[in-house]
Scaffold this active site. Structure first.
Site, mmCIF file in Angstrom:
data_model
loop_
_atom_site.group_PDB
_atom_site.id
_atom_site.type_symbol
_atom_site.label_atom_id
_atom_site.label_comp_id
_atom_site.label_asym_id
_atom_site.label_seq_id
_atom_site.Cartn_x
_atom_site.Cartn_y
_atom_site.Cartn_z
ATOM 1 N N CYS A 18 0.852 -1.191 0.000
ATOM 2 C CA CYS A 18 0.000 0.000 0.000
ATOM 3 C C CYS A 18 0.888 1.241 0.000
ATOM 4 O O CYS A 18 2.106 1.158 0.137
ATOM 5 C CB CYS A 18 -0.927 0.015 1.214
ATOM 6 S SG CYS A 18 -0.046 0.129 2.788
ATOM 7 N N CYS A 21 3.015 1.588 3.025
ATOM 8 C CA CYS A 21 4.258 0.815 2.976
ATOM 9 C C CYS A 21 5.343 1.617 2.263
ATOM 10 O O CYS A 21 6.494 1.689 2.715
ATOM 11 C CB CYS A 21 4.039 -0.504 2.238
ATOM 12 S SG CYS A 21 2.802 -1.585 2.964
ATOM 13 N N ASP A 428 -7.877 10.516 -27.668
ATOM 14 C CA ASP A 428 -7.127 10.343 -28.894
ATOM 15 C C ASP A 428 -8.156 10.296 -30.027
ATOM 16 O O ASP A 428 -9.332 9.994 -29.796
ATOM 17 C CB ASP A 428 -6.343 9.027 -28.822
ATOM 18 C CG ASP A 428 -5.708 8.667 -30.149
ATOM 19 O OD1 ASP A 428 -5.036 9.529 -30.738
ATOM 20 O OD2 ASP A 428 -5.904 7.522 -30.600
ATOM 21 N N ASP A 630 -5.905 4.347 -27.563
ATOM 22 C CA ASP A 630 -5.864 2.940 -27.989
ATOM 23 C C ASP A 630 -4.515 2.492 -28.511
ATOM 24 O O ASP A 630 -4.338 1.331 -28.857
ATOM 25 C CB ASP A 630 -6.919 2.685 -29.081
ATOM 26 C CG ASP A 630 -6.498 3.262 -30.429
ATOM 27 O OD1 ASP A 630 -5.879 4.346 -30.454
ATOM 28 O OD2 ASP A 630 -6.794 2.621 -31.454
ATOM 29 N N ASP A 634 -0.239 6.609 -27.276
ATOM 30 C CA ASP A 634 -1.018 7.177 -26.174
ATOM 31 C C ASP A 634 -0.506 6.744 -24.804
ATOM 32 O O ASP A 634 -0.992 7.237 -23.781
ATOM 33 C CB ASP A 634 -2.493 6.749 -26.291
ATOM 34 C CG ASP A 634 -3.123 7.182 -27.603
ATOM 35 O OD1 ASP A 634 -2.855 8.318 -28.036
ATOM 36 O OD2 ASP A 634 -3.872 6.380 -28.200
#
Length: 744
Positions: A18, A21, A428, A630, A634
């Site tokens: 986490c 941590c 995009d 996609d 990107d």
């Protein structure tokens, strides 16, 4: 070596689960003498340390991290691989421990709830519960001890205290029940509460580990875009050479279908190169002598020689890899609300438990010790964090399942926690708003071709079937869909940079760009010239089809907007979200697509780094930014964004970096995903309410606040039941999410 010498090294860290941590590791290393700076990258499970090597060695850094329950891998050659292996081993061990701990816990629950009167019931539960706590759940106890040594408290502390007290109190009652019998009280045991808590909390940690285990897969796939070997041209001939040995100035050969290994300039030959990983555009780019080429892009049918200009990490691909790594690490994961609460809740509960015992000893009368011990244990049992541990994982599990049912794949809780806050969305263009491939939108015939379109279409099909140009396939597909049959040509010739030519029945026919028409001085009818100008202004690519006498037709191609894009964008704007479109395409095309999709904020000619920079710019203005894309181009922006969303048909790298994937690539799923986030966060908050309401009411009762009024003292068994009821409330509330509507 002078004291001023500073080394900067990156070490893999194991055991972090986490943001708390990561904070512990960072603060411990930063506190060591000789360390100038320590930055933990939770996404890549590593820490970057700037230190004086004559004041502290890596072994000292490792010992400091180990002291708080984690580990540092200081092997400089195989550190990353060892870190990944350790993470995978930890996940497998956790999974194995949960399975056998659950197997042992089931009979404990059955006996504790329904078969408590069978012979030796308490001893059977003791034998079954001990390994669950101290073997399967040993990390909670060791973690709590190491945190306590440094004056810290976290979820491990709460789990260890509550389960440990419940277990040892139960052992005392099992071995020495006469103590309570003499007081006229029944010695209750809480083995089932202790073991169930351990199993449930371990399940939550397993879910976190599972989401975290794929963090670096996007980087691996980006690295995999570069070929392992290259064809080096030497005075002695061609030589297969590892890509790591390529130097600036080397002459390399790229054959059809191969990936380009490094950045360079074409010196001989030519081809079309798929640069979609950089630009996002589907049409391959023509490359000839003097043109730049980039590592990771894919050569099409031709072959060429080029001179290496940038190698290793200096290539454009290398820069993309570095920027994705930095972007992933720069945004720390959302620190779990449970961890924050536990940091305060644990010491408060401990103080209340100790204060309860103290007050009873002072004011409790003849049975002060008995009632004080019972009250203290009851406080710790009712404060058991089972429901607290379930509050987030159960809501997230149901939310992720709900998303999957609707074609929305959600990687982790962070995506669900952030989605409802988004107030700016960047799209995009190619493959996200549009379909991602060029298609024929118009064929305009010259007046003199009237009546002969069918026969001329067959000649055009023969031309394009033999062409290597990326747009040719779209024209061929268009004509074949209309049942056009190709003719047999007598001759075919490719006109580099202009188009293609065939002979049919002894007559030449051409298909190509405007340069071909102008260089051959082929007459262009006025109606076609006007139509071509109109189509070009609309952002479409125009191909000219001509005989040796005149241009016969023009063919317009464009990447079309998906049928639901405008509706989805309208829904986002209606909900108050700012919408932007960033594309590597030219401004004219981008403006046309933007108008059709309903987007007014448009940036064209954007490189991958430009997209990531724009995300950062919006964030600096206070926006919570979602990036929808996609392609590989990107990935930097996706990694930089607060919430990253990929199209299901897109590249694996985009989907790995993204927190959410829209399976159908339908943008209408995006408003649904944001609504699902809002519903899930609301459920998590409700769960936390139910997790605490029992504590807020139960802890004062457990401490004996009503005893002076009416003699009521909460039985520890009732406290255990209240704890179980809070868990049931949390799970039931999470399941309600499954039946919520996420339509808009």
């Amino acid at each position: 070596m002078s004291p001023a010498t500073i080394y900067t090294q990156t070490f893999p860290v194991t055991g972090m689960t986490c943001a708390g941590c990561a904070s512990s590791v960072e603060s411990m290393i930063g506190a060591q003498k000789g360390v100038e700076k320590a930055e933990v990258n939770f996404a890549t499970q590593s820490v970057k340390v700037a230190y004086h090597p004559d004041l502290i060695r890596p072994e000292g850094l490792q010992r400091s991290v180990q002291s708080v329950g984690y580990d540092l891998i200081i092997d400089t050659e195989n550190g990353k691989e060892k870190g990944e292996q350790a993470q995978l081993a930890h996940y497998r061990e956790l999974k194995k421990n949960i399975i056998w701990a659950a197997v042992l816990t089931l009979p404990v629950v059955m006996i504790g709830m329904f078969l408590m009167d069978i012979p030796y019931a308490n001893y059977i539960m003791l034998v079954l519960t001990a390994p669950v706590l101290f073997i399967a759940g040993r990390n909670f106890f060791t973690g709590a001890w190491k945190q306590a040594r440094h004056g810290r408290a976290n979820m491990d502390t709460l789990v260890a205290m509550s389960t440990g007290i419940a277990f040892f109190f139960s052992v005392f009652n099992t071995v020495y029940p006469e103590f309570w019998h003499r007081q006229g009280l029944h010695p209750h045991v809480y083995y089932e509460a202790a073991s169930v808590v351990i199993v449930f909390i371990m399940l939550g940690k397993l879910l976190e580990e599972r989401a975290k285990s794929n963090t670096s897969s996007a980087i691996k796939k980006l690295i995999g875009l570069q070929p392992k070997t290259v064809l080096l041209i030497t005075p002695q001939g061609e030589k297969i050479t590892p890509v790591e040995e390529v130097k600036i100035g080397d002459l390399l050969l790229v054959r059809p279908g191969e990936k380009i290994p490094v950045d360079g300039i074409v010196t001989q030959g030519g081809s079309y190169v798929d640069e979609s990983m950089i630009s996002g555009e589907p049409v391959a780019v023509e490359k000839k002598k003097g043109d730049n080429i980039f590592a990771g892009t894919i050569n099409q049918k031709g072959s060429f020689q080029f001179q290496a200009e940038k190698v290793g990490g200096e290539t454009l691909l290398g820069q993309i890899i570095r920027l994705v790594e930095e972007a992933q690490g720069s945004k720390a994961p959302v620190q779990k609300l449970v961890d924050k609460i536990a940091g305060v809740f644990v010491p408060v509960v401990l103080l209340i438990a100790l204060a309860t015992l103290g007050i009873w000893l002072l004011l409790g009368g003849p049975q002060a010790l008995t009632h004080g011990l019972l009250a203290m244990v009851t406080v710790l049992v009712i404060a058991c964090p089972c429901a607290l541990g379930l509050a987030t994982p159960t809501a997230v599990m149901v939310g992720i399942g709900k998303g999957a049912e609707n074609g929305i794949l959600i990687k982790d809780a962070e995506a669900l926690e952030l989605g409802y806050k988004v107030n700016a969305v960047i799209f995009d263009k190619t493959g996200t708003i549009t379909e991602g491939k060029p298609a024929v939108t118009d064929i305009v015939w010259a007046n003199q071709a009237a009546g002969g379109e069918q026969a001329l279409s067959a000649i055009l099909l023969a031309l394009e079937q033999q062409s290597e140009h990326p747009l040719a396939a779209a024209i061929v597909s268009y004509l074949k869909e209309r049942d056009i049959q190709s003719v047999e040509s007598d001759y075919f010739h490719s006109l580099t940079g202009r188009g293609v030519e065939i002979l049919f029945n002894g007559q030449p026919y051409y298909a190509g760009n405007l340069k071909l028409v102008e260089s051959s001085k082929t007459p262009l009818p006025g109606e076609l010239a006007f139509a071509a100008a109109q189509l070009s202004q609309a952002g479409k690519t125009v191909i000219y089809f001509a005989s040796h006498l005149s241009v016969l037709a023009i063919v317009a191609l464009q990447d079309r907007v998906k049928h639901n894009s405008a509706k989805a964008i309208s829904a986002l704007k209606t909900s108050g979200i700012e919408v932007y479109m960033l594309t590597g395409d030219q401004a004219v095309t981008a403006a046309h697509i933007g108008r059709e999709a309903g987007i007014s904020h448009i940036i064209a000619d954007a490189l991958p780094a430009d997209k990531a920079t724009f995300v950062k710019t919006l964030q600096s203005r206070g926006n919570i930014v979602a990036m929808v894309g996609d392609g590989i181009n990107d990935s930097q922006a996706l990694a930089r964004a607060d919430l990253s969303i990929a199209m299901g048909h897109g590249s694996d790298i985009a989907m790995d970096v993204a927190k959410i994937t829209l399976v159908s690539s339908d943008l209408l799923q995006l408003p649904k995903a944001l609504k699902l986030s809002r519903l899930t966060v609301r459920t998590i908050r409700q769960n936390l309410f139910w997790a605490f309401i029992y504590n807020l009411i139960g802890i004062p009762l457990a401490a004996g606040i009503l005893y002076p009024v009416n003699g009521f003292l909460l039985n520890p068994m009732i406290a255990g039941a209240a704890m179980a009821l809070s868990s049931v409330s949390v799970v039931s509330n999470s399941l309600r999410l499954k039946y919520s509507k996420i339509t808009f």
